[in-house]
Design a protein around this motif. Structure first.
Motif, PDB file in Angstrom:
ATOM      1  N   CYS A  49       0.857  -1.191   0.000  1.00 41.17           N
ATOM      2  CA  CYS A  49       0.000   0.000   0.000  1.00 41.17           C
ATOM      3  C   CYS A  49       0.893   1.241   0.000  1.00 41.17           C
ATOM      4  O   CYS A  49       1.751   1.392   0.868  1.00 41.17           O
ATOM      5  CB  CYS A  49      -0.907  -0.005   1.229  1.00 41.17           C
ATOM      6  N   SER A  50       0.685   2.123  -0.960  1.00 39.52           N
ATOM      7  CA  SER A  50       1.477   3.352  -1.006  1.00 39.52           C
ATOM      8  C   SER A  50       1.044   4.294   0.117  1.00 39.52           C
ATOM      9  O   SER A  50      -0.060   4.185   0.658  1.00 39.52           O
ATOM     10  CB  SER A  50       1.300   4.044  -2.352  1.00 39.52           C
ATOM     11  N   LYS A  51       1.901   5.229   0.459  1.00 34.70           N
ATOM     12  CA  LYS A  51       1.577   6.218   1.485  1.00 34.70           C
ATOM     13  C   LYS A  51       0.359   7.043   1.074  1.00 34.70           C
ATOM     14  O   LYS A  51      -0.498   7.358   1.899  1.00 34.70           O
ATOM     15  CB  LYS A  51       2.768   7.127   1.757  1.00 34.70           C
ATOM     16  N   LYS A  52       0.286   7.380  -0.213  1.00 35.43           N
ATOM     17  CA  LYS A  52      -0.851   8.159  -0.709  1.00 35.43           C
ATOM     18  C   LYS A  52      -2.156   7.383  -0.548  1.00 35.43           C
ATOM     19  O   LYS A  52      -3.159   7.927  -0.085  1.00 35.43           O
ATOM     20  CB  LYS A  52      -0.631   8.516  -2.179  1.00 35.43           C
ATOM     21  N   MET A  53      -2.135   6.097  -0.916  1.00 34.01           N
ATOM     22  CA  MET A  53      -3.336   5.268  -0.802  1.00 34.01           C
ATOM     23  C   MET A  53      -3.734   5.113   0.665  1.00 34.01           C
ATOM     24  O   MET A  53      -4.916   5.204   1.007  1.00 34.01           O
ATOM     25  CB  MET A  53      -3.114   3.897  -1.446  1.00 34.01           C
ATOM     26  N   LEU A  54      -2.754   4.876   1.533  1.00 30.16           N
ATOM     27  CA  LEU A  54      -3.043   4.736   2.958  1.00 30.16           C
ATOM     28  C   LEU A  54      -3.669   6.026   3.490  1.00 30.16           C
ATOM     29  O   LEU A  54      -4.666   5.975   4.222  1.00 30.16           O
ATOM     30  CB  LEU A  54      -1.771   4.385   3.734  1.00 30.16           C
ATOM     31  N   SER A  55      -3.132   7.160   3.113  1.00 34.58           N
ATOM     32  CA  SER A  55      -3.696   8.446   3.546  1.00 34.58           C
ATOM     33  C   SER A  55      -5.142   8.597   3.085  1.00 34.58           C
ATOM     34  O   SER A  55      -6.003   9.065   3.843  1.00 34.58           O
ATOM     35  CB  SER A  55      -2.872   9.605   2.996  1.00 34.58           C
ATOM     36  N   GLN A  56      -5.430   8.205   1.845  1.00 34.47           N
ATOM     37  CA  GLN A  56      -6.790   8.298   1.319  1.00 34.47           C
ATOM     38  C   GLN A  56      -7.741   7.390   2.083  1.00 34.47           C
ATOM     39  O   GLN A  56      -8.858   7.783   2.426  1.00 34.47           O
ATOM     40  CB  GLN A  56      -6.805   7.934  -0.168  1.00 34.47           C
ATOM     41  N   GLN A  57      -7.297   6.162   2.358  1.00 33.15           N
ATOM     42  CA  GLN A  57      -8.141   5.212   3.085  1.00 33.15           C
ATOM     43  C   GLN A  57      -8.382   5.681   4.523  1.00 33.15           C
ATOM     44  O   GLN A  57      -9.496   5.571   5.036  1.00 33.15           O
ATOM     45  CB  GLN A  57      -7.503   3.820   3.099  1.00 33.15           C
ATOM     46  N   LEU A  58      -7.341   6.219   5.163  1.00 33.68           N
ATOM     47  CA  LEU A  58      -7.498   6.751   6.517  1.00 33.68           C
ATOM     48  C   LEU A  58      -8.489   7.907   6.524  1.00 33.68           C
ATOM     49  O   LEU A  58      -9.313   8.019   7.438  1.00 33.68           O
ATOM     50  CB  LEU A  58      -6.145   7.189   7.081  1.00 33.68           C
ATOM     51  N   GLU A  59      -8.432   8.748   5.517  1.00 33.41           N
ATOM     52  CA  GLU A  59      -9.358   9.880   5.420  1.00 33.41           C
ATOM     53  C   GLU A  59     -10.804   9.396   5.299  1.00 33.41           C
ATOM     54  O   GLU A  59     -11.712   9.959   5.926  1.00 33.41           O
ATOM     55  CB  GLU A  59      -8.982  10.765   4.233  1.00 33.41           C
ATOM     56  N   ILE A  60     -11.031   8.364   4.504  1.00 32.08           N
ATOM     57  CA  ILE A  60     -12.373   7.783   4.373  1.00 32.08           C
ATOM     58  C   ILE A  60     -12.859   7.290   5.732  1.00 32.08           C
ATOM     59  O   ILE A  60     -14.001   7.535   6.128  1.00 32.08           O
ATOM     60  CB  ILE A  60     -12.372   6.624   3.345  1.00 32.08           C
ATOM     61  N   LEU A  61     -11.992   6.593   6.460  1.00 32.97           N
ATOM     62  CA  LEU A  61     -12.366   6.050   7.765  1.00 32.97           C
ATOM     63  C   LEU A  61     -12.596   7.151   8.794  1.00 32.97           C
ATOM     64  O   LEU A  61     -13.485   7.029   9.652  1.00 32.97           O
ATOM     65  CB  LEU A  61     -11.303   5.066   8.247  1.00 32.97           C
ATOM     66  N   ILE A  62     -11.826   8.220   8.720  1.00 27.15           N
ATOM     67  CA  ILE A  62     -12.042   9.362   9.626  1.00 27.15           C
ATOM     68  C   ILE A  62     -13.373  10.035   9.305  1.00 27.15           C
ATOM     69  O   ILE A  62     -14.173  10.323  10.200  1.00 27.15           O
ATOM     70  CB  ILE A  62     -10.869  10.360   9.531  1.00 27.15           C
TER      71      ILE A  62
END
Length: 109
Positions: A49-62
């Motif tokens: 998982c790229s850092k960008k993808m992880l950031s996007q997924q975390l944002e969805i969960l937040i």
């Protein structure tokens, strides 16, 4: 109407599937099931998982109020710590059942 990830759905199952259907979401939730983690710790756990993808997924969960992000300042550095909200913790039995079903019904290579 049910809302997930800023989209409206007529069915709560469809709304939940929209969130959990994202590639890394269930892994992120499961990784936070025992304790909170910093971004780097989560990134190391999400192999591929790229850092960008992880950031996007975390944002969805937040945005879905499943996880929360607490920022701490230590020695003039900002550390971001992620943890499950009560709403997120309530998803753990569902994810555990998904794991059990997958182990039983999907072939492993």
């Amino acid at each position: 109407m049910f809302v997930a990830n800023n989209e409206e759905y007529h069915c709560p199952v469809e709304a939940l599937a929209n969130i959990l259907g994202k590639k890394w979401v269930a892994n992120i939730i499961w990784s936070l099931s025992k304790d909170s983690k910093r971004f780097g710790e989560l990134n190391r756990r999400m192999k591929g998982c790229s850092k960008k993808m992880l950031s996007q997924q975390l944002e969805i969960l937040i945005n879905s109020e499943i996880i929360d992000n607490e920022k701490e300042i230590n020695n003039n550095q900002v550390e971001s710590v992620y943890y499950l909200t009560p709403k997120g913790k309530s998803l753990l039995p569902t994810i555990e059942q998904m794991v059990l079903w997958g182990e039983k019904n999907l072939p492993c290579k």
